[in-house]
Every structure is written in structure tokens, then in C-alpha cells.
Design a protein around this motif. Structure first.
Motif, short mmCIF file in Angstrom:
data_model
loop_
_atom_site.label_atom_id
_atom_site.label_comp_id
_atom_site.label_asym_id
_atom_site.label_seq_id
_atom_site.Cartn_x
_atom_site.Cartn_y
_atom_site.Cartn_z
N LEU A 127 0.83 -1.20 0.00
CA LEU A 127 0.00 0.00 0.00
C LEU A 127 0.87 1.26 0.00
O LEU A 127 0.51 2.26 -0.64
CB LEU A 127 -0.93 0.00 1.22
CG LEU A 127 -1.97 -1.12 1.26
CD1 LEU A 127 -2.84 -0.99 2.50
CD2 LEU A 127 -2.83 -1.11 0.00
N SER A 128 1.99 1.20 0.70
CA SER A 128 2.92 2.34 0.68
C SER A 128 3.47 2.55 -0.72
O SER A 128 3.57 3.69 -1.19
CB SER A 128 4.06 2.11 1.67
OG SER A 128 3.57 1.97 3.00
N LEU A 129 3.81 1.45 -1.40
CA LEU A 129 4.31 1.56 -2.77
C LEU A 129 3.21 2.06 -3.70
O LEU A 129 3.48 2.88 -4.59
CB LEU A 129 4.82 0.20 -3.24
CG LEU A 129 5.31 0.12 -4.69
CD1 LEU A 129 6.44 1.11 -4.95
CD2 LEU A 129 5.77 -1.30 -5.04
N ARG A 150 -2.76 -4.11 -7.09
CA ARG A 150 -2.33 -5.35 -7.74
C ARG A 150 -0.93 -5.20 -8.33
O ARG A 150 -0.07 -6.07 -8.15
CB ARG A 150 -3.34 -5.72 -8.82
CG ARG A 150 -3.05 -7.03 -9.55
CD ARG A 150 -3.99 -7.17 -10.75
NE ARG A 150 -3.84 -8.44 -11.42
CZ ARG A 150 -4.59 -9.49 -11.19
NH1 ARG A 150 -5.56 -9.42 -10.28
NH2 ARG A 150 -4.40 -10.62 -11.85
N ASP A 151 -0.70 -4.07 -9.03
CA ASP A 151 0.62 -3.84 -9.62
C ASP A 151 1.68 -3.64 -8.55
O ASP A 151 2.85 -4.03 -8.73
CB ASP A 151 0.57 -2.63 -10.54
CG ASP A 151 -0.18 -2.91 -11.83
OD1 ASP A 151 -0.33 -4.10 -12.17
OD2 ASP A 151 -0.62 -1.94 -12.49
N ALA A 152 1.30 -3.01 -7.43
CA ALA A 152 2.27 -2.80 -6.35
C ALA A 152 2.73 -4.14 -5.78
O ALA A 152 3.92 -4.34 -5.51
CB ALA A 152 1.65 -1.94 -5.26
N ARG A 153 1.81 -5.07 -5.58
CA ARG A 153 2.19 -6.40 -5.10
C ARG A 153 3.12 -7.09 -6.10
O ARG A 153 4.11 -7.72 -5.71
CB ARG A 153 0.94 -7.25 -4.88
CG ARG A 153 0.05 -6.81 -3.72
CD ARG A 153 -1.15 -7.75 -3.59
NE ARG A 153 -2.08 -7.33 -2.58
CZ ARG A 153 -1.99 -7.66 -1.28
NH1 ARG A 153 -0.98 -8.42 -0.88
NH2 ARG A 153 -2.90 -7.25 -0.42
N GLU A 161 11.85 -8.50 -5.06
CA GLU A 161 12.39 -9.45 -4.08
C GLU A 161 13.14 -10.58 -4.77
O GLU A 161 14.24 -10.97 -4.36
CB GLU A 161 11.26 -10.00 -3.22
CG GLU A 161 11.73 -10.94 -2.12
CD GLU A 161 10.59 -11.43 -1.26
OE1 GLU A 161 10.86 -12.21 -0.31
OE2 GLU A 161 9.44 -11.05 -1.52
N LYS A 162 12.54 -11.12 -5.84
CA LYS A 162 13.20 -12.20 -6.56
C LYS A 162 14.51 -11.72 -7.19
O LYS A 162 15.51 -12.45 -7.19
CB LYS A 162 12.27 -12.75 -7.65
CG LYS A 162 11.14 -13.59 -7.12
CD LYS A 162 10.43 -14.37 -8.21
CE LYS A 162 9.72 -13.48 -9.19
NZ LYS A 162 8.92 -14.27 -10.17
#
Length: 476
Positions: A116-118, A127-130, A137-138
Motif C-alpha cells: 500500500l505504501s508503494l 495489484r501492480d504494487a504487489r 524481491e526475486k
């Protein structure tokens, strides 16, 4: 033009001077994307990492008038610069998100909902932020991938493919190096080959992992349009795709007769899903196509007393061709089977599928029947098409890898000019390249190494007999 601290100016000094000159026609509209890194001493005193060796980023934006004066090669070069900068920014974003994660885990700046911060900081959807957080991370888990992305050598899609590759790390490093000079599709094919050769999991372990990763969903967009997504394991996906492609091909047969106002491939696929999920057809032609499809399925069921056709199903089960070696089918090797849509399946799954009357195994390494219809017929029989799929596996237009389910059987030496309907005179071409070939007078030429090239046919004169391709193993 793209410039960075380590590589200097990627264009000539003269071009750079024109871009920075106040008299440039784009001066009032030009915008520069820059990244001013702190000095090493400043970062060290703040406890931050050393600046990335690639240094500052800069991209000068040219006006529409300036772009109109560039040649094709120059415009492509500008696009290359834009993409390289985009790639580097993606790598930079992964590092920034990593720094935020460190603060979150340390408790210095806890964040219960990083996505949500992103979302709020970047103005993207939740959805795009997730998705961005997962990708970053990967990427950070594999230093060689992050370095190549931050240098602009690979794009974000390549980075994700390389991170997901289930291969030993030394092999991954080689894949990263090779990816710097190729496109995303080529990288995915290279990774697929590497996983087959160096995989850290058995074919059945891979299949079980893919089965566990299945999922689907739907949502409404801001206009009220329904959007669907789904992901199936290769076995289930092969059945779903075959059923959808069977109806899509029926629709395509009718669409080819339409001169003006023909629906796009995406619209045709949407209409296929509308019938598969809700039984909806919008035209009489589509309703007739559905009846043809069910009639053929009923005819097959009449010949198979142990498998009666279920008329309550929207789409009847479609036949699936699976190419596999005889030793693999007998369980003597782990060679993967290949469906006519280009999907790899473990031999254990193929053996189970072979018990289904709708599965047609194409077995290599055994004697086969005739693959020659000569001049007796122009159309390609189902049996001959299966042999063609077993040989070509995808569209053979140079650089194209569309699966056989979206391809036509093209006569290399045109049938109307005397060409026979046999395997050596046929080649798989996707609908787009098949239409392009006939529209612009191109000709497919087989090469000794099994690849194909294209040439522009002369305006007049006899058509030469094509060179016979290397004969392939026949199915029984």
C-alpha cells in the motif's frame, strides 16, 4: 540520448552538444531524467551502500519536430536508449525497495502494508504494487541478475525469467550473460532448454509444483469490463487449450470469408470464451460453427462406445496430439512429451493421457505409414497434419515460434502450380505469416540445418521445385 557516469556519452559528442544546446528546437520542451548519487563519503557516513558503478542517468527528450528529422536507424537507436534506461531504473527500483524492506524488518520504520505504501508513492494499482514487490524481491535474491538489470543489459521480463529458472547458480550466471544480447522470447527458450538439461527437479516434481501453482480470477475494470486470468498445470492446460483452440479455428474458418469488418484475434478469442463459459454466440455464423464442432465430436463418440459424448458440455473434448519417443512412452527414459500446442509433459503424464480416447500419441522411433497424398487432394489430412506438427513443432517463419494450434499447413511449392500435398512440400506457418507470405509474394526455402529462410518471389516465371527437407521419423 542516454548517458551515464561510467560509459560516457552513447552518442557522438556532436549529437550530445546539439541535445544540450539552448538553441535546440526542443529546449522549451526537453526533459532530462537524472539520478544524482551522493558521494562515496556521504553514503559511507550515512551507512548506505556504495553508489552503483553505472553512475548517474540522463536521457534527453527530443521534440516531435526533432524526431521527425531522424532516420529509421536513429529512431531505433533512441528506442534502444529508452529501454536501456527503463531497465536500469527497474534495477534501481529493486534496490530502493530492498532498502525499504530492511527498514521495515529492523523496526526503524515498520510498515504493516508495504504494497500500500508503494501504491501511494508510485501511483500504481494495489495489484501492480504487489507484483512489483514480488519481482524486486526475486531480483535481489540473485546478484548476477540484479547487476545485469541495473546495467540495462536485460529487461524486467528477462530478469524475472532468469530468477525463476530452476538451474544451478553457475548455469544461471551463463544464462544472464547470454540474455544480454537477445530478446525476452529467446531468453525464455534458452532457460527452458537449460532447465531440461540442468534441472534440479525431476519432470514429475516439476509437474507437481506447477499443479500446486494453478490459479484463476476475475475482476471488473473502471469501465465495467470483466477481466479474466487463469493459470493451469500443463496437463489441464493442454485439455483446456485444445478445446478452446478447436472452436477458435472454426470461428477463424468463417472469419476468413469476411472482407471488411473482420474481428481481431483478441475479439475472436473473447467470443470463444463467451461460448465456453456461458454458451453465448452473437452471430448465426458462430452458432453454425458450434454445431459443426459438436457434430464432429458426436461422430467420434459414435465410434468409441467406451466414451460417450456428453451433450451437456458447452465445448466437447478436443483431440490432443502428443509427440513422444518410444523409449519414454515405455518408461525407459525421462524425455518429455510435446503437445501440438508446444507444451512439455512428463512421460508419466503422457502415459496416463494415452489411455484417453481423445489423446493421439505420435510416437517417434517406430516405422510409419505413408505421408504423401500427392495431387489427389489439396487439403492436408488430419494424419498428415499430425506428422507435420511432429516435425516442425511451431511456425517456421524465421524468428517466429507460434504453436502449431495457431498455424496453417502451407504448400512450399504451391498446389495450384503443381505442388504435391506431402510432408516434404509442407511447412507450418502461423496465420499472420501465412497471410503475409501470400500477400507479398514471399517463398519459404528450407536450409540444410533444418531452419527456413524467405525470399521474394519474382513477378513472373516458373516456380522452382523446393529442395526436399530431411525426412523425419514417421509415426505408426
Amino acid at each position: 540520448m542516454l548517458r551515464d557516469g561510467s560509459e560516457g556519452t552513447r552518442r557522438s559528442d556532436d549529437a550530445s552538444a546539439r541535445g544540450a544546446d539552448a538553441s535546440h528546437p526542443n529546449t522549451e520542451r526537453s526533459a532530462a531524467v537524472t539520478h544524482a548519487s551522493p558521494t562515496g563519503d556521504q553514503r559511507a557516513s550515512d551507512g548506505l551502500a556504495t553508489p552503483h558503478p553505472s553512475g548517474p542517468l540522463s536521457l534527453i527528450r527530443l521534440s516531435a519536430a526533432a524526431l521527425a528529422g531522424l532516420k529509421r536507424d536513429e529512431l531505433l537507436s533512441v528506442l534502444s536508449d529508452i529501454e536501456r534506461l527503463t531497465n536500469r531504473l527497474a534495477g534501481y527500483r529493486a534496490e530502493v525497495l530492498g532498502a525499504l524492506e530492511v527498514l521495515n524488518e529492523s523496526g526503524v520504520a515498520p510498515d504493516a502494508s508495504p504494497h500500500l505504501s508503494l501504491r501511494d508513492a508510485a501511483g500504481v494499482s494495489e495489484r501492480d504494487a504487489r507484483r512489483m514487490l514480488r519481482a524486486a524481491e526475486k531480483t535481489r535474491e540473485h546478484e548476477t541478475v540484479l547487476e545485469a538489470l541495473s546495467d540495462g543489459d536485460i529487461n524486467a521480463a528477462q530478469a524475472e525469467t532468469l530468477c525463476d529458472a530452476r538451474v544451478p547458480e553457475p548455469v544461471r550466471a551463463k544464462l544472464v550473460a547470454a540474455a544480454a544480447g537477445e530478446d525476452t522470447d529467446a531468453t525464455r527458450r534458452r532457460v527452458q532448454r537449460a532447465e531440461t538439461e540442468h534441472s534440479v527437479e525431476t519432470p514429475i516434481e516439476r509437474f507437481e509444483r506447477q499443479r500446486a501453482a494453478r490459479g484463476a480470477g476475475w475482476r471488473r475494470d473502471h469501465e465495467g469490463m470483466l477481466r479474466l486470468w487463469a493459470k493451469f498445470d500443463p496437463d489441464t492446460g493442454a485439455h483446456v487449450e485444445a478445446a478452446l483452440e478447436a472452436l477458435c479455428r472454426e470461428y477463424w474458418i468463417d472469419d476468413k470469408q469476411v472482407r471488411n469488418g473482420r474481428r481481431t484475434p483478441a475479439q475472436r478469442d473473447a467470443d470463444v470464451l463467451a461460448y465456453a463459459l456461458a454458451g453465448l454466440t452473437y452471430t448465426d455464423a458462430d452458432a453454425a460453427a458450434v454445431r459443426r464442432l459438436h457434430a464432429r465430436a458426436s461422430a467420434r463418440s459414435d465410434n468409441l462406445p467406451d466414451k460417450a459424448h456428453d451433450p451437456s458440455r458447452q465445448l466437447p473434448p478436443a483431440q490432443i496430439s502428443v509427440l513422444i519417443g518410444l523409449d519414454a512412452l515405455r518408461g525407459q527414459t525421462d524425455e518429455m512429451g510435446l503437445t501440438d500446442a508446444g507444451v512439455e509433459l512428463p512421460p508419466e503424464v503422457v502415459r496416463r493421457m494415452a489411455c484417453d480416447a481423445e489423446i493421439i500419441p505420435i510416437i517417434l522411433g517406430t516405422p510409419g505409414g505413408s505421408a504423401d497424398a500427392g495431387r489427389s487432394r489439396r487439403t492436408v489430412s488430419l494424419w498428415l497434419r499430425r506428422l507435420l506438427v511432429a516435425r516442425d513443432r511451431h511456425c517456421r517463419w524465421p524468428g517466429c515460434h507460434e504453436p502449431p494450434s495457431r498455424c496453417d499447413a502451407h504448400h512450399v511449392w504451391h498446389w495450384i502450380d503443381g505442388g504435391p500435398t506431402n510432408l516434404d512440400n509442407l511447412v507450418l506457418l502461423c496465420h499472420r505469416h501465412h497471410h503475409f507470405l501470400h500477400q507479398h509474394g514471399h517463398k519459404m526455402i528450407p536450409q540444410p540445418d533444418g531452419t527456413w529462410t524467405t525470399i521474394q518471389e519474382p513477378e513472373a516465371g516458373p516456380t522452382p521445385t523446393p529442395r526436399r527437407a530431411k525426412r523425419q521419423a514417421r509415426a505408426p
